[in-house]
Motif scaffolding. Sequence first.
Motif, mmCIF file in Angstrom:
data_model
loop_
_atom_site.group_PDB
_atom_site.id
_atom_site.type_symbol
_atom_site.label_atom_id
_atom_site.label_comp_id
_atom_site.label_asym_id
_atom_site.label_seq_id
_atom_site.Cartn_x
_atom_site.Cartn_y
_atom_site.Cartn_z
ATOM 1 N N PRO A 79 50.404 -3.837 19.290
ATOM 2 C CA PRO A 79 51.333 -2.768 18.943
ATOM 3 C C PRO A 79 52.766 -3.231 19.190
ATOM 4 C CG PRO A 79 50.174 -2.234 20.976
ATOM 5 C CD PRO A 79 49.593 -3.513 20.455
ATOM 6 N N ALA A 81 57.154 -2.394 18.804
ATOM 7 C CA ALA A 81 58.236 -1.428 18.644
ATOM 8 C C ALA A 81 59.375 -2.175 17.960
ATOM 9 C CB ALA A 81 58.665 -0.875 19.996
ATOM 10 N N THR A 84 60.082 -6.024 19.030
ATOM 11 C CA THR A 84 59.723 -6.301 20.417
ATOM 12 C C THR A 84 58.449 -5.539 20.773
ATOM 13 O OG1 THR A 84 60.573 -6.417 22.685
ATOM 14 C CG2 THR A 84 61.195 -4.472 21.391
ATOM 15 N N ILE A 85 58.115 -5.513 22.064
ATOM 16 C CA ILE A 85 56.926 -4.795 22.527
ATOM 17 C C ILE A 85 57.345 -3.420 23.051
ATOM 18 C CG2 ILE A 85 55.557 -6.858 22.990
ATOM 19 C CD1 ILE A 85 56.378 -6.699 25.918
ATOM 20 N N PRO A 86 56.431 -2.441 23.088
ATOM 21 C CA PRO A 86 56.825 -1.087 23.459
ATOM 22 C C PRO A 86 57.196 -0.887 24.932
ATOM 23 C CG PRO A 86 54.543 -1.141 22.646
ATOM 24 C CD PRO A 86 55.077 -2.522 22.565
ATOM 25 N N HIS A 87 56.592 -1.644 25.847
ATOM 26 C CA HIS A 87 56.858 -1.440 27.278
ATOM 27 C C HIS A 87 56.528 -2.715 28.064
ATOM 28 C CE1 HIS A 87 52.492 -1.047 28.000
ATOM 29 N NE2 HIS A 87 52.480 -0.401 26.849
ATOM 30 N N PRO A 102 60.100 -5.941 27.110
ATOM 31 C CA PRO A 102 60.811 -5.756 25.841
ATOM 32 C C PRO A 102 62.259 -6.186 25.969
ATOM 33 C CG PRO A 102 60.166 -3.630 26.811
ATOM 34 C CD PRO A 102 59.651 -4.704 27.706
ATOM 35 N N LEU A 151 48.967 -3.410 26.024
ATOM 36 C CA LEU A 151 50.050 -2.687 25.369
ATOM 37 C C LEU A 151 49.498 -1.471 24.636
ATOM 38 C CD1 LEU A 151 52.184 -5.577 23.860
ATOM 39 C CD2 LEU A 151 52.814 -4.082 25.744
ATOM 40 N N ARG A 152 50.224 -0.356 24.732
ATOM 41 C CA ARG A 152 49.840 0.873 24.045
ATOM 42 C C ARG A 152 50.979 1.319 23.138
ATOM 43 N NH1 ARG A 152 45.729 -0.689 24.727
ATOM 44 N NH2 ARG A 152 44.352 -0.328 26.465
ATOM 45 N N ASP A 153 50.640 1.783 21.955
ATOM 46 C CA ASP A 153 51.617 2.303 21.013
ATOM 47 C C ASP A 153 52.108 3.660 21.520
ATOM 48 O OD1 ASP A 153 53.134 2.466 18.706
ATOM 49 O OD2 ASP A 153 51.526 3.408 17.559
ATOM 50 N N PRO A 154 53.428 3.873 21.615
ATOM 51 C CA PRO A 154 53.949 5.143 22.137
ATOM 52 C C PRO A 154 53.437 6.370 21.364
ATOM 53 C CG PRO A 154 55.715 3.541 21.953
ATOM 54 C CD PRO A 154 54.496 2.924 21.331
ATOM 55 N N VAL A 169 59.410 9.932 25.017
ATOM 56 C CA VAL A 169 60.475 8.940 25.098
ATOM 57 C C VAL A 169 61.721 9.528 25.729
ATOM 58 C CG1 VAL A 169 61.947 7.406 23.721
ATOM 59 C CG2 VAL A 169 59.550 7.687 23.136
#
Length: 174
Positions: A79, A81, A84-87, A102, A151-154, A169
């Motif tokens: 996943p 963002a 970059t990566i979400p978290h 990120p 990693l998890r998608d927001p 968010v």
Amino acid sequence: MVHTREKIDPADIELKDTVVSISRVTKVVKGGKNLSFSALVIVGDGHGVVGFGIGKAKEVPSAIKKAIEAAKKALVRVPMAGTTIPHPVVGRFGAGAVLLKPAPDGTGIIAGGAVRAVVESAGINNVLTKSLGSANHHNVVRATFAALEMLRDPAVVARLRGKDLEDLVGAPAR
């Protein structure tokens, strides 16, 4: 939370391979030593799909070919963002740990060796990484994949919590 891995068909995507390491390995037998080669390869499409594989054979090209086939069978979707990566996340495997954070646009890939190969193949363009503990290529690659799988998608997290993405968010910065 139980996370099911989606099955990715390698025939549907254009994959590029990167050889991370090639090792000469020996097996001691009664008649002497048997030499062979072990290859660690990363494959990815540059758009969020990446996998790794290990192959062993008497010749280097055969070992690389086997590793590519193994990597195509172990593809995961990452996943993302934007670029970059979400978290931030820390992946661990054996004595190795890899921190992925990120980064804003324009930062680039701040990573070395095996971690760089994985994030480039996944298509992540802006990320900060730190490899902790073991410097063994196999452990570092597996720790990086452990981090990517965490990693998890927001949007998915917001749906699971029964909230809107904006609530999760926070208010947009002005």
